[in-house]
Design a protein around this motif. Sequence first.
Motif, PDB file in Angstrom:
ATOM      1  N   UNK A  29      22.570  30.221 190.486  1.00 37.71           N
ATOM      2  CA  UNK A  29      22.731  29.524 191.769  1.00 37.71           C
ATOM      3  C   UNK A  29      21.537  28.611 192.015  1.00 37.71           C
ATOM      4  N   UNK A  30      21.841  27.405 192.444  1.00 31.87           N
ATOM      5  CA  UNK A  30      20.759  26.473 192.762  1.00 31.87           C
ATOM      6  C   UNK A  30      20.750  26.100 194.238  1.00 31.87           C
ATOM      7  N   UNK A  31      21.795  26.437 194.962  1.00 38.94           N
ATOM      8  CA  UNK A  31      21.872  26.085 196.380  1.00 38.94           C
ATOM      9  C   UNK A  31      21.931  27.295 197.292  1.00 38.94           C
ATOM     10  N   UNK A  32      21.517  28.441 196.803  1.00 38.86           N
ATOM     11  CA  UNK A  32      21.571  29.655 197.617  1.00 38.86           C
ATOM     12  C   UNK A  32      20.563  29.600 198.763  1.00 38.86           C
ATOM     13  N   UNK A  33      20.991  30.105 199.900  1.00 42.66           N
ATOM     14  CA  UNK A  33      20.089  30.234 201.045  1.00 42.66           C
ATOM     15  C   UNK A  33      19.175  31.425 200.812  1.00 42.66           C
ATOM     16  N   UNK A  34      17.908  31.324 201.194  1.00 33.27           N
ATOM     17  CA  UNK A  34      17.024  32.482 201.039  1.00 33.27           C
ATOM     18  C   UNK A  34      17.538  33.636 201.904  1.00 33.27           C
TER      19      UNK A  34
ATOM     20  N   UNK B   1      19.243  19.365 198.326  1.00 34.95           N
ATOM     21  CA  UNK B   1      18.919  19.671 199.720  1.00 34.95           C
ATOM     22  C   UNK B   1      17.963  20.857 199.728  1.00 34.95           C
ATOM     23  N   UNK B   2      16.956  20.795 200.574  1.00 34.73           N
ATOM     24  CA  UNK B   2      16.006  21.893 200.689  1.00 34.73           C
ATOM     25  C   UNK B   2      16.628  22.999 201.536  1.00 34.73           C
ATOM     26  N   UNK B   3      17.176  24.007 200.865  1.00 37.67           N
ATOM     27  CA  UNK B   3      17.839  25.098 201.594  1.00 37.67           C
ATOM     28  C   UNK B   3      16.842  26.100 202.165  1.00 37.67           C
ATOM     29  N   UNK B   4      15.559  25.934 201.837  1.00 41.05           N
ATOM     30  CA  UNK B   4      14.541  26.835 202.380  1.00 41.05           C
ATOM     31  C   UNK B   4      14.083  26.378 203.770  1.00 41.05           C
ATOM     32  N   UNK B   5      14.517  25.195 204.175  1.00 40.35           N
ATOM     33  CA  UNK B   5      14.111  24.630 205.454  1.00 40.35           C
ATOM     34  C   UNK B   5      15.367  24.228 206.224  1.00 40.35           C
ATOM     35  N   UNK B   6      15.593  24.838 207.379  1.00 42.63           N
ATOM     36  CA  UNK B   6      16.827  24.555 208.108  1.00 42.63           C
ATOM     37  C   UNK B   6      16.802  23.192 208.802  1.00 42.63           C
TER      38      UNK B   6
END
Length: 122
Positions: free
Chosen positions: A55-60, A96-101
């Motif tokens: 997975x490359x787009x998983x939410x933390x 997309x930076x999924x670590x930052x909402x």
Amino acid sequence: MPCNRCHTGVERGPVAGLPPVSLCVRCHKRFIPEHPEIVKLVEMYESGEPIRWRKINAMPPAAAVQFHHAAHIKAAVACETCHGDVSNMTLAVRVVNTADMGWCVDCHVENEASIDCLTCHH
């Protein structure tokens, strides 16, 4: 080719879904069959080995976000908005930076979608 051809859950549920190797082989065996990655794919299929997707787009997990693909598809958000132009990627990469909402909130504001915390965090 439309994303939902392989990611069959995208229109009806929270998860887009990853295709089984049998589905991948069905098409890829006919196109560029000599490509080293396709050769590996066919070998995996023939040996019964599943694809080990990364997975490359998983939410933390700490974000406690419940992302729902179907809601975004229903709102006519194109897959490319979050995933980029995957059809032109040799290897899928995160766009997309999924670590930052912040990116998500900006998109919700721009598209007049709810920014109530419980929309995503539930």
